[in-house]
Design a protein around this motif. Structure first.
Motif, mmCIF file in Angstrom:
data_model
loop_
_atom_site.group_PDB
_atom_site.id
_atom_site.type_symbol
_atom_site.label_atom_id
_atom_site.label_comp_id
_atom_site.label_asym_id
_atom_site.label_seq_id
_atom_site.Cartn_x
_atom_site.Cartn_y
_atom_site.Cartn_z
ATOM 1 N N LYS A 113 0.818 -1.217 0.000
ATOM 2 C CA LYS A 113 0.000 0.000 0.000
ATOM 3 C C LYS A 113 0.848 1.262 0.000
ATOM 4 O O LYS A 113 0.506 2.251 -0.632
ATOM 5 C CB LYS A 113 -0.935 0.010 1.215
ATOM 6 N N HIS A 114 1.958 1.236 0.715
ATOM 7 C CA HIS A 114 2.852 2.393 0.785
ATOM 8 C C HIS A 114 3.420 2.722 -0.594
ATOM 9 O O HIS A 114 3.486 3.892 -0.984
ATOM 10 C CB HIS A 114 3.980 2.103 1.791
ATOM 11 N N SER A 115 3.808 1.703 -1.325
ATOM 12 C CA SER A 115 4.355 1.888 -2.672
ATOM 13 C C SER A 115 3.314 2.464 -3.626
ATOM 14 O O SER A 115 3.598 3.369 -4.415
ATOM 15 C CB SER A 115 4.877 0.547 -3.200
ATOM 16 N N VAL A 116 2.105 1.946 -3.543
ATOM 17 C CA VAL A 116 1.021 2.437 -4.404
ATOM 18 C C VAL A 116 0.676 3.884 -4.042
ATOM 19 O O VAL A 116 0.462 4.723 -4.926
ATOM 20 C CB VAL A 116 -0.223 1.527 -4.298
ATOM 21 N N ALA A 117 0.662 4.200 -2.763
ATOM 22 C CA ALA A 117 0.355 5.565 -2.327
ATOM 23 C C ALA A 117 1.427 6.545 -2.804
ATOM 24 O O ALA A 117 1.102 7.662 -3.234
ATOM 25 C CB ALA A 117 0.224 5.611 -0.808
ATOM 26 N N ASN A 118 2.698 6.141 -2.735
ATOM 27 C CA ASN A 118 3.770 7.007 -3.230
ATOM 28 C C ASN A 118 3.642 7.251 -4.725
ATOM 29 O O ASN A 118 3.867 8.367 -5.200
ATOM 30 C CB ASN A 118 5.142 6.412 -2.922
ATOM 31 N N LEU A 119 3.295 6.223 -5.470
ATOM 32 C CA LEU A 119 3.119 6.383 -6.912
ATOM 33 C C LEU A 119 1.932 7.295 -7.214
ATOM 34 O O LEU A 119 2.014 8.154 -8.099
ATOM 35 C CB LEU A 119 2.934 5.032 -7.595
ATOM 36 N N LEU A 120 0.863 7.131 -6.469
ATOM 37 C CA LEU A 120 -0.301 7.999 -6.654
ATOM 38 C C LEU A 120 0.060 9.463 -6.400
ATOM 39 O O LEU A 120 -0.379 10.355 -7.119
ATOM 40 C CB LEU A 120 -1.444 7.553 -5.738
ATOM 41 N N LYS A 121 0.902 9.697 -5.371
ATOM 42 C CA LYS A 121 1.371 11.062 -5.102
ATOM 43 C C LYS A 121 2.164 11.623 -6.275
ATOM 44 O O LYS A 121 2.011 12.784 -6.641
ATOM 45 C CB LYS A 121 2.252 11.085 -3.850
ATOM 46 N N GLU A 122 3.007 10.784 -6.868
ATOM 47 C CA GLU A 122 3.812 11.222 -8.015
ATOM 48 C C GLU A 122 2.935 11.562 -9.220
ATOM 49 O O GLU A 122 3.171 12.545 -9.910
ATOM 50 C CB GLU A 122 4.829 10.143 -8.409
ATOM 51 N N VAL A 123 1.925 10.738 -9.461
ATOM 52 C CA VAL A 123 1.019 11.006 -10.581
ATOM 53 C C VAL A 123 0.221 12.279 -10.317
ATOM 54 O O VAL A 123 0.055 13.114 -11.216
ATOM 55 C CB VAL A 123 0.081 9.799 -10.835
ATOM 56 N N ASP A 124 -0.249 12.444 -9.081
ATOM 57 C CA ASP A 124 -0.978 13.659 -8.730
ATOM 58 C C ASP A 124 -0.098 14.901 -8.867
ATOM 59 O O ASP A 124 -0.559 15.958 -9.284
ATOM 60 C CB ASP A 124 -1.540 13.570 -7.318
ATOM 61 N N LYS A 125 1.171 14.748 -8.525
ATOM 62 C CA LYS A 125 2.092 15.871 -8.679
ATOM 63 C C LYS A 125 2.337 16.176 -10.157
ATOM 64 O O LYS A 125 2.394 17.325 -10.571
ATOM 65 C CB LYS A 125 3.418 15.565 -7.990
ATOM 66 N N ALA A 126 2.448 15.141 -10.960
ATOM 67 C CA ALA A 126 2.718 15.328 -12.391
ATOM 68 C C ALA A 126 1.565 16.018 -13.109
ATOM 69 O O ALA A 126 1.772 16.876 -13.958
ATOM 70 C CB ALA A 126 3.003 13.976 -13.054
ATOM 71 N N ASN A 127 0.333 15.660 -12.758
ATOM 72 C CA ASN A 127 -0.807 16.264 -13.455
ATOM 73 C C ASN A 127 -1.313 17.537 -12.785
ATOM 74 O O ASN A 127 -2.242 18.164 -13.271
ATOM 75 C CB ASN A 127 -1.946 15.270 -13.666
#
Length: 162
Positions: A113-127
């Motif tokens: 879950k931690h890995s998925v949450a970090n990736l979601l943060k990166e995608v949210d930051k990118a868009n």
């Protein structure tokens, strides 16, 4: 206007990190995708939990995620007899990737879950979603941009999975 915020997420299997030639081809593919699509882009090394089963990496995981100095990778690539005859071409390709200096990777283990949450943060930051409304006095924008450190994330992933 629907106010959609799009971002491209490019998933790459982490097994490509086990061989220098495969990793350089992934870097070139990611760079080409980034320049051709011209939209916010997040490159992801997926299935990092399976890396120990594939053998030892030549470098630490943070080398592959940050795409550091490719001369080290070039040295490993030119050690193989089949690649040595393309030494000059390999050098030019690595130089091209370094000149653009755009490619970097996040890590993903879908069961963590931690890995998925970090990736979601990166995608949210990118868009731009993480920044909220771009209004006067919104100082949270600068604070949000510094919340994720990809190098620390890669080191955590290495400690956890490799």
């Amino acid at each position: 206007k629907l106010n959609y915020r799009l971002a491209c997420v490019h998933l790459v299997d982490a097994s490509y990190c086990t061989e220098a030639a495969k990793f350089i081809s992934v870097l070139l593919l990611s760079l080409t995708t980034m320049t051709m699509l011209e939209m916010p882009h997040v490159n992801v090394l997926s299935k990092i939990d399976l890396l120990p089963q594939l053998g030892e990496l030549d470098f630490s995981l943070d080398y592959y995620t940050a795409v550091m100095d490719l001369d080290y990778l070039l040295f490993h690539l030119n050690e193989r007899e089949s690649s040595a005859r393309f030494g000059e071409l390999n050098k030019v390709i690595c130089g091209l990737i370094e000149d653009f200096s755009l490619v970097g990777f996040s890590t993903l283990c879908i069961t963590d879950k931690h890995s998925v949450a970090n990736l979601l943060k990166e995608v949210d930051k990118a868009n731009g979603y993480i920044f909220g409304a771009l209004t006067a006095g919104n100082e949270d924008i600068l604070l949000s941009a510094n919340t994720t450190n990809l190098l620390d994330e890669a080191r955590e992933a290495q400690a956890r999975y490799v």
